[in-house]
Motif scaffolding. Structure first.
Motif, PDB file in Angstrom:
ATOM      1  N   MET A   1      29.715  45.733  45.557  1.00  0.00           N
ATOM      2  CA  MET A   1      29.894  47.019  46.209  1.00  0.00           C
ATOM      3  C   MET A   1      29.038  48.091  45.535  1.00  0.00           C
ATOM      4  O   MET A   1      29.330  49.261  45.654  1.00  0.00           O
ATOM      5  N   GLU A   2      28.017  47.638  44.878  1.00  0.00           N
ATOM      6  CA  GLU A   2      27.142  48.599  44.227  1.00  0.00           C
ATOM      7  C   GLU A   2      26.406  49.451  45.258  1.00  0.00           C
ATOM      8  O   GLU A   2      26.059  50.590  44.981  1.00  0.00           O
ATOM      9  N   LYS A   3      26.190  48.914  46.451  1.00  0.00           N
ATOM     10  CA  LYS A   3      25.546  49.692  47.512  1.00  0.00           C
ATOM     11  C   LYS A   3      26.343  50.948  47.809  1.00  0.00           C
ATOM     12  O   LYS A   3      25.787  52.009  48.052  1.00  0.00           O
ATOM     13  N   PHE A   4      27.684  50.811  47.816  1.00  0.00           N
ATOM     14  CA  PHE A   4      28.531  51.971  48.075  1.00  0.00           C
ATOM     15  C   PHE A   4      28.233  53.077  47.075  1.00  0.00           C
ATOM     16  O   PHE A   4      28.021  54.225  47.445  1.00  0.00           O
ATOM     17  N   SER A   5      28.204  52.742  45.813  1.00  0.00           N
ATOM     18  CA  SER A   5      27.964  53.733  44.761  1.00  0.00           C
ATOM     19  C   SER A   5      26.602  54.391  44.913  1.00  0.00           C
ATOM     20  O   SER A   5      26.470  55.607  44.775  1.00  0.00           O
ATOM     21  N   GLU A   6      25.592  53.577  45.195  1.00  0.00           N
ATOM     22  CA  GLU A   6      24.235  54.108  45.377  1.00  0.00           C
ATOM     23  C   GLU A   6      24.174  55.055  46.572  1.00  0.00           C
ATOM     24  O   GLU A   6      23.583  56.127  46.486  1.00  0.00           O
ATOM     25  N   ARG A   7      24.779  54.643  47.666  1.00  0.00           N
ATOM     26  CA  ARG A   7      24.726  55.471  48.877  1.00  0.00           C
ATOM     27  C   ARG A   7      25.527  56.753  48.714  1.00  0.00           C
ATOM     28  O   ARG A   7      25.099  57.807  49.180  1.00  0.00           O
ATOM     29  N   LEU A   8      26.660  56.663  48.057  1.00  0.00           N
ATOM     30  CA  LEU A   8      27.463  57.858  47.828  1.00  0.00           C
ATOM     31  C   LEU A   8      26.671  58.869  46.998  1.00  0.00           C
ATOM     32  O   LEU A   8      26.607  60.048  47.340  1.00  0.00           O
ATOM     33  N   ARG A   9      26.029  58.407  45.951  1.00  0.00           N
ATOM     34  CA  ARG A   9      25.221  59.284  45.094  1.00  0.00           C
ATOM     35  C   ARG A   9      24.071  59.902  45.900  1.00  0.00           C
ATOM     36  O   ARG A   9      23.814  61.099  45.827  1.00  0.00           O
ATOM     37  N   GLU A  10      23.411  59.072  46.692  1.00  0.00           N
ATOM     38  CA  GLU A  10      22.291  59.539  47.524  1.00  0.00           C
ATOM     39  C   GLU A  10      22.737  60.611  48.516  1.00  0.00           C
ATOM     40  O   GLU A  10      22.091  61.656  48.653  1.00  0.00           O
ATOM     41  N   LEU A  11      23.842  60.369  49.191  1.00  0.00           N
ATOM     42  CA  LEU A  11      24.350  61.324  50.179  1.00  0.00           C
ATOM     43  C   LEU A  11      24.752  62.642  49.529  1.00  0.00           C
ATOM     44  O   LEU A  11      24.487  63.718  50.058  1.00  0.00           O
ATOM     45  N   ARG A  12      25.389  62.552  48.368  1.00  0.00           N
ATOM     46  CA  ARG A  12      25.792  63.765  47.650  1.00  0.00           C
ATOM     47  C   ARG A  12      24.569  64.588  47.260  1.00  0.00           C
ATOM     48  O   ARG A  12      24.526  65.804  47.461  1.00  0.00           O
ATOM     49  N   LYS A  13      23.557  63.923  46.740  1.00  0.00           N
ATOM     50  CA  LYS A  13      22.349  64.632  46.311  1.00  0.00           C
ATOM     51  C   LYS A  13      21.606  65.247  47.489  1.00  0.00           C
ATOM     52  O   LYS A  13      21.039  66.329  47.364  1.00  0.00           O
ATOM     53  N   GLU A  14      21.618  64.576  48.638  1.00  0.00           N
ATOM     54  CA  GLU A  14      20.988  65.133  49.835  1.00  0.00           C
ATOM     55  C   GLU A  14      21.620  66.463  50.222  1.00  0.00           C
ATOM     56  O   GLU A  14      20.951  67.342  50.749  1.00  0.00           O
ATOM     57  N   ARG A  15      22.898  66.596  49.971  1.00  0.00           N
ATOM     58  CA  ARG A  15      23.606  67.844  50.278  1.00  0.00           C
ATOM     59  C   ARG A  15      23.472  68.877  49.164  1.00  0.00           C
ATOM     60  O   ARG A  15      23.984  69.983  49.275  1.00  0.00           O
ATOM     61  N   GLY A  16      22.842  68.483  48.060  1.00  0.00           N
ATOM     62  CA  GLY A  16      22.653  69.406  46.946  1.00  0.00           C
ATOM     63  C   GLY A  16      23.933  69.696  46.186  1.00  0.00           C
ATOM     64  O   GLY A  16      24.088  70.775  45.618  1.00  0.00           O
ATOM     65  N   LEU A  17      24.834  68.735  46.172  1.00  0.00           N
ATOM     66  CA  LEU A  17      26.121  68.919  45.501  1.00  0.00           C
ATOM     67  C   LEU A  17      26.134  68.250  44.133  1.00  0.00           C
ATOM     68  O   LEU A  17      25.522  67.199  43.940  1.00  0.00           O
ATOM     69  N   LYS A  18      26.861  68.833  43.216  1.00  0.00           N
ATOM     70  CA  LYS A  18      27.074  68.236  41.903  1.00  0.00           C
ATOM     71  C   LYS A  18      28.330  67.364  41.983  1.00  0.00           C
ATOM     72  O   LYS A  18      29.154  67.522  42.897  1.00  0.00           O
ATOM     73  N   GLN A  19      28.467  66.468  41.036  1.00  0.00           N
ATOM     74  CA  GLN A  19      29.637  65.593  41.043  1.00  0.00           C
ATOM     75  C   GLN A  19      30.933  66.391  41.019  1.00  0.00           C
ATOM     76  O   GLN A  19      31.891  66.043  41.716  1.00  0.00           O
ATOM     77  N   LYS A  20      30.971  67.439  40.246  1.00  0.00           N
ATOM     78  CA  LYS A  20      32.181  68.263  40.159  1.00  0.00           C
ATOM     79  C   LYS A  20      32.537  68.865  41.515  1.00  0.00           C
ATOM     80  O   LYS A  20      33.701  68.890  41.912  1.00  0.00           O
ATOM     81  N   GLU A  21      31.528  69.343  42.234  1.00  0.00           N
ATOM     82  CA  GLU A  21      31.767  69.921  43.563  1.00  0.00           C
ATOM     83  C   GLU A  21      32.275  68.854  44.525  1.00  0.00           C
ATOM     84  O   GLU A  21      33.193  69.105  45.315  1.00  0.00           O
ATOM     85  N   MET A  22      31.699  67.664  44.446  1.00  0.00           N
ATOM     86  CA  MET A  22      32.118  66.583  45.328  1.00  0.00           C
ATOM     87  C   MET A  22      33.541  66.150  45.014  1.00  0.00           C
ATOM     88  O   MET A  22      34.329  65.878  45.922  1.00  0.00           O
ATOM     89  N   ALA A  23      33.891  66.141  43.738  1.00  0.00           N
ATOM     90  CA  ALA A  23      35.260  65.795  43.344  1.00  0.00           C
ATOM     91  C   ALA A  23      36.249  66.792  43.951  1.00  0.00           C
ATOM     92  O   ALA A  23      37.291  66.394  44.475  1.00  0.00           O
ATOM     93  N   GLU A  24      35.902  68.062  43.905  1.00  0.00           N
ATOM     94  CA  GLU A  24      36.777  69.093  44.479  1.00  0.00           C
ATOM     95  C   GLU A  24      36.928  68.912  45.983  1.00  0.00           C
ATOM     96  O   GLU A  24      38.025  69.047  46.522  1.00  0.00           O
ATOM     97  N   ILE A  25      35.843  68.603  46.663  1.00  0.00           N
ATOM     98  CA  ILE A  25      35.879  68.383  48.114  1.00  0.00           C
ATOM     99  C   ILE A  25      36.813  67.217  48.448  1.00  0.00           C
ATOM    100  O   ILE A  25      37.555  67.262  49.424  1.00  0.00           O
TER     101      ILE A  25
END
Length: 70
Positions: A1-25
């Motif tokens: 399921m490493e693809k999930f992790s890669e895609r999640l990171r990619e999608l978050r970065k495309e939106r210009g979000l930091k991990q902390k912001e994504m955690a809050e969302i």
């Protein structure tokens, strides 16, 4: 399921979000969210649906089963 992790990171970065912001969302503590991106843990089914809806992609794309986003 490493693809999930890669895609999640990619999608978050495309939106210009930091991990902390994504955690809050997602309503998570930052460490819980980081575990998703580091392939240490995975969301529940409702959490997966939330992420797919939030990013406007299919669950199959998010989980790495398809390369088409919708």
């Amino acid at each position: 399921m490493e693809k999930f992790s890669e895609r999640l990171r990619e999608l978050r970065k495309e939106r210009g979000l930091k991990q902390k912001e994504m955690a809050e969302i997602c309503g998570l503590k930052i460490r819980s969210y980081q575990q998703y991106e580091y392939a240490e843990n995975y969301p529940t089914v409702p959490g997966l649906v939330f992420l797919a809806d939030y990013f406007g992609v299919s669950l199959d794309y998010l989980m790495g089963r398809k390369d088409e986003r919708t």
